[in-house]
Design a protein around this motif. Sequence first.
Motif, PDB file in Angstrom:
ATOM      1  N   GLY A  13       0.868  -1.278   0.058  1.00  0.00           N
ATOM      2  CA  GLY A  13      -0.081   0.022   0.115  1.00  0.00           C
ATOM      3  C   GLY A  13       0.717   1.420  -0.060  1.00  0.00           C
ATOM      4  N   ILE A  14       2.088   1.242   0.143  1.00  0.00           N
ATOM      5  CA  ILE A  14       2.992   2.228   0.484  1.00  0.00           C
ATOM      6  C   ILE A  14       4.213   2.100  -0.309  1.00  0.00           C
ATOM      7  CG2 ILE A  14       1.693   3.519   2.549  1.00  0.00           C
ATOM      8  CD1 ILE A  14       3.883   1.897   4.154  1.00  0.00           C
ATOM      9  N   GLN A  15       4.857   3.111  -0.277  1.00  0.00           N
ATOM     10  CA  GLN A  15       6.367   3.483  -1.014  1.00  0.00           C
ATOM     11  C   GLN A  15       6.928   4.387  -0.324  1.00  0.00           C
ATOM     12  OE1 GLN A  15       7.543   1.390  -3.306  1.00  0.00           O
ATOM     13  NE2 GLN A  15       9.104   2.494  -4.584  1.00  0.00           N
ATOM     14  N   PRO A  16       8.343   3.976   0.068  1.00  0.00           N
ATOM     15  CA  PRO A  16       8.985   4.935   0.975  1.00  0.00           C
ATOM     16  C   PRO A  16      10.006   6.218  -0.021  1.00  0.00           C
ATOM     17  CG  PRO A  16      10.162   2.949   0.784  1.00  0.00           C
ATOM     18  CD  PRO A  16       8.878   2.639   0.308  1.00  0.00           C
ATOM     19  N   PRO A  17      10.096   7.072   0.616  1.00  0.00           N
ATOM     20  CA  PRO A  17      11.061   7.966  -0.435  1.00  0.00           C
ATOM     21  C   PRO A  17      12.432   7.514  -0.526  1.00  0.00           C
ATOM     22  CG  PRO A  17      10.734   8.890   1.975  1.00  0.00           C
ATOM     23  CD  PRO A  17      10.028   7.854   1.726  1.00  0.00           C
ATOM     24  N   ASP A  18      13.005   7.789  -1.517  1.00  0.00           N
ATOM     25  CA  ASP A  18      14.340   7.104  -1.909  1.00  0.00           C
ATOM     26  C   ASP A  18      15.410   8.124  -1.697  1.00  0.00           C
ATOM     27  OD1 ASP A  18      13.843   8.677  -4.094  1.00  0.00           O
ATOM     28  OD2 ASP A  18      13.927   6.731  -5.343  1.00  0.00           O
ATOM     29  N   TYR A  69      -0.884   0.074   9.105  1.00  0.00           N
ATOM     30  CA  TYR A  69       0.239   0.642   9.125  1.00  0.00           C
ATOM     31  C   TYR A  69       0.322   1.497   8.107  1.00  0.00           C
ATOM     32  CZ  TYR A  69       5.121   1.574   8.384  1.00  0.00           C
ATOM     33  OH  TYR A  69       6.503   2.246   8.129  1.00  0.00           O
ATOM     34  N   ALA A  70      -0.276   1.515   6.866  1.00  0.00           N
ATOM     35  CA  ALA A  70      -0.011   2.014   5.612  1.00  0.00           C
ATOM     36  C   ALA A  70      -0.763   3.373   5.913  1.00  0.00           C
ATOM     37  CB  ALA A  70      -0.442   1.149   4.199  1.00  0.00           C
ATOM     38  N   VAL A  71      -1.767   3.202   6.440  1.00  0.00           N
ATOM     39  CA  VAL A  71      -2.649   4.457   6.621  1.00  0.00           C
ATOM     40  C   VAL A  71      -1.817   5.465   7.397  1.00  0.00           C
ATOM     41  CG1 VAL A  71      -4.938   5.613   7.521  1.00  0.00           C
ATOM     42  CG2 VAL A  71      -4.992   3.595   5.977  1.00  0.00           C
ATOM     43  N   LEU A  72      -1.231   4.941   8.601  1.00  0.00           N
ATOM     44  CA  LEU A  72      -0.526   5.757   9.567  1.00  0.00           C
ATOM     45  C   LEU A  72       0.665   6.542   8.959  1.00  0.00           C
ATOM     46  CD1 LEU A  72      -0.747   3.341  12.597  1.00  0.00           C
ATOM     47  CD2 LEU A  72      -2.152   5.312  12.338  1.00  0.00           C
ATOM     48  N   ALA A  73       1.403   5.582   8.232  1.00  0.00           N
ATOM     49  CA  ALA A  73       2.531   6.066   7.489  1.00  0.00           C
ATOM     50  C   ALA A  73       2.276   7.215   6.638  1.00  0.00           C
ATOM     51  CB  ALA A  73       3.455   5.234   6.983  1.00  0.00           C
ATOM     52  N   ALA A  74       1.114   7.045   5.686  1.00  0.00           N
ATOM     53  CA  ALA A  74       0.623   8.086   4.765  1.00  0.00           C
ATOM     54  C   ALA A  74       0.187   9.411   5.366  1.00  0.00           C
ATOM     55  CB  ALA A  74      -0.418   7.232   3.983  1.00  0.00           C
ATOM     56  N   ARG A  99      -4.858   6.577   0.222  1.00  0.00           N
ATOM     57  CA  ARG A  99      -4.614   7.789  -0.663  1.00  0.00           C
ATOM     58  C   ARG A  99      -5.193   8.941   0.024  1.00  0.00           C
ATOM     59  NH1 ARG A  99      -6.660   3.760  -4.570  1.00  0.00           N
ATOM     60  NH2 ARG A  99      -4.711   3.181  -6.140  1.00  0.00           N
ATOM     61  N   SER A 100      -6.520   8.691   0.773  1.00  0.00           N
ATOM     62  CA  SER A 100      -6.897  10.009   1.672  1.00  0.00           C
ATOM     63  C   SER A 100      -5.811  10.281   2.579  1.00  0.00           C
ATOM     64  CB  SER A 100      -8.400   9.442   2.166  1.00  0.00           C
ATOM     65  OG  SER A 100      -9.323   9.272   1.204  1.00  0.00           O
ATOM     66  N   ALA A 101      -5.322   9.534   3.038  1.00  0.00           N
ATOM     67  CA  ALA A 101      -4.180   9.964   4.349  1.00  0.00           C
ATOM     68  C   ALA A 101      -3.042  10.579   3.320  1.00  0.00           C
ATOM     69  CB  ALA A 101      -3.876   8.667   5.087  1.00  0.00           C
ATOM     70  N   ALA A 102      -2.913  10.099   2.536  1.00  0.00           N
ATOM     71  CA  ALA A 102      -1.718  10.850   1.823  1.00  0.00           C
ATOM     72  C   ALA A 102      -1.972  12.214   1.222  1.00  0.00           C
ATOM     73  CB  ALA A 102      -1.218  10.111   0.438  1.00  0.00           C
ATOM     74  N   ASP A 103      -3.275  12.292   0.824  1.00  0.00           N
ATOM     75  CA  ASP A 103      -3.906  13.637   0.482  1.00  0.00           C
ATOM     76  C   ASP A 103      -3.763  14.813   1.601  1.00  0.00           C
ATOM     77  OD1 ASP A 103      -4.197  12.841  -2.055  1.00  0.00           O
ATOM     78  OD2 ASP A 103      -6.314  12.404  -1.972  1.00  0.00           O
ATOM     79  N   ARG A 104      -4.199  14.096   2.909  1.00  0.00           N
ATOM     80  CA  ARG A 104      -4.488  15.247   3.840  1.00  0.00           C
ATOM     81  C   ARG A 104      -2.774  15.550   4.167  1.00  0.00           C
ATOM     82  NH1 ARG A 104      -8.259  11.388   5.483  1.00  0.00           N
ATOM     83  NH2 ARG A 104      -6.891   9.976   6.789  1.00  0.00           N
ATOM     84  N   ALA A 105      -1.866  14.444   4.030  1.00  0.00           N
ATOM     85  CA  ALA A 105      -0.526  14.880   4.671  1.00  0.00           C
ATOM     86  C   ALA A 105      -0.048  15.981   3.468  1.00  0.00           C
ATOM     87  CB  ALA A 105       0.228  13.712   4.466  1.00  0.00           C
ATOM     88  N   ARG A 106      -0.467  15.776   2.246  1.00  0.00           N
ATOM     89  CA  ARG A 106       0.126  16.845   1.117  1.00  0.00           C
ATOM     90  C   ARG A 106      -0.441  18.203   1.376  1.00  0.00           C
ATOM     91  NH1 ARG A 106      -1.902  14.054  -2.613  1.00  0.00           N
ATOM     92  NH2 ARG A 106      -0.132  12.704  -3.026  1.00  0.00           N
ATOM     93  N   VAL A 107      -1.757  18.022   1.772  1.00  0.00           N
ATOM     94  CA  VAL A 107      -2.377  19.419   1.612  1.00  0.00           C
ATOM     95  C   VAL A 107      -1.758  20.178   2.914  1.00  0.00           C
ATOM     96  CG1 VAL A 107      -4.620  20.564   2.268  1.00  0.00           C
ATOM     97  CG2 VAL A 107      -4.552  18.595   0.731  1.00  0.00           C
ATOM     98  N   ALA A 108      -1.552  19.508   4.201  1.00  0.00           N
ATOM     99  CA  ALA A 108      -0.980  19.964   5.355  1.00  0.00           C
ATOM    100  C   ALA A 108       0.524  20.308   5.374  1.00  0.00           C
ATOM    101  CB  ALA A 108      -1.364  19.018   6.500  1.00  0.00           C
TER     102      ALA A 108
END
Length: 219
Positions: free
Chosen positions: A95-100, A145-150, A171-180
């Motif tokens: 569900g997730i991919q880390p930054p490289d 875990y994928a949601v928490l990390a995103a 995806r919703s969690a990642a969108d919230r992190a991006r907006v914030a």
Amino acid sequence: MIPGTPARILLGAACLVGLIAAVAVLTGAVQVGADGPEGAPPSAAAMTGPPATAPGVVAPDPRGGVPATVLAVADPVTVDVRLEDGRALRVRALGIQPPDRCYSGQALQFARGALAGRAVTLAGDGRADRFSRALAWVTLPDGDYAVLAAEAGVVSTYAADAPPGRMPAVRSAADRARVAGRGLWGPPCVGAGGATTTPSTPSKPSTRSTAAAVSRTPS
């Protein structure tokens, strides 16, 4: 008849019998220890059996998942776990991919804080990736875990092999992190750490071995 000939014949026959017996004993010893031609010693694989990290262990379970304990965190999506039956397994969290690049250190720190030593539930279908990591959805008592990390902004979404029904929450969690502007979505990275919602390549795991991780973990 030459004097002493019978005695010499008997002595020679006894020596021959002894020699034959010795050869038979040595031949039997070689056959017992053989693991190949010419009695070669058994290989390490033959003595230890299949590795505990063989893929395909995490499969559908009637309880909804396989309980495990995280022994070590190799990277934000790669963990070493111990299953209930005692086997050690290397898992690739779905569900997730880390930054490289940018924010990779902070992402690893988050993963270790969230997962190391914790009880988790693994859900998979028995598949593994090209690095022989078992593919599984990782769930903690306090959430996926994928949601928490995103949500923390330490990873991007990665839908490959993940259960489709679970991805909207990630995806919703990642969108919230991006907006914030949290984590890799904020300064200094601003999404430049290799993060994207559709990464083209899967993460490459750390080379740290499961065996080493197990040896450092108390029983």
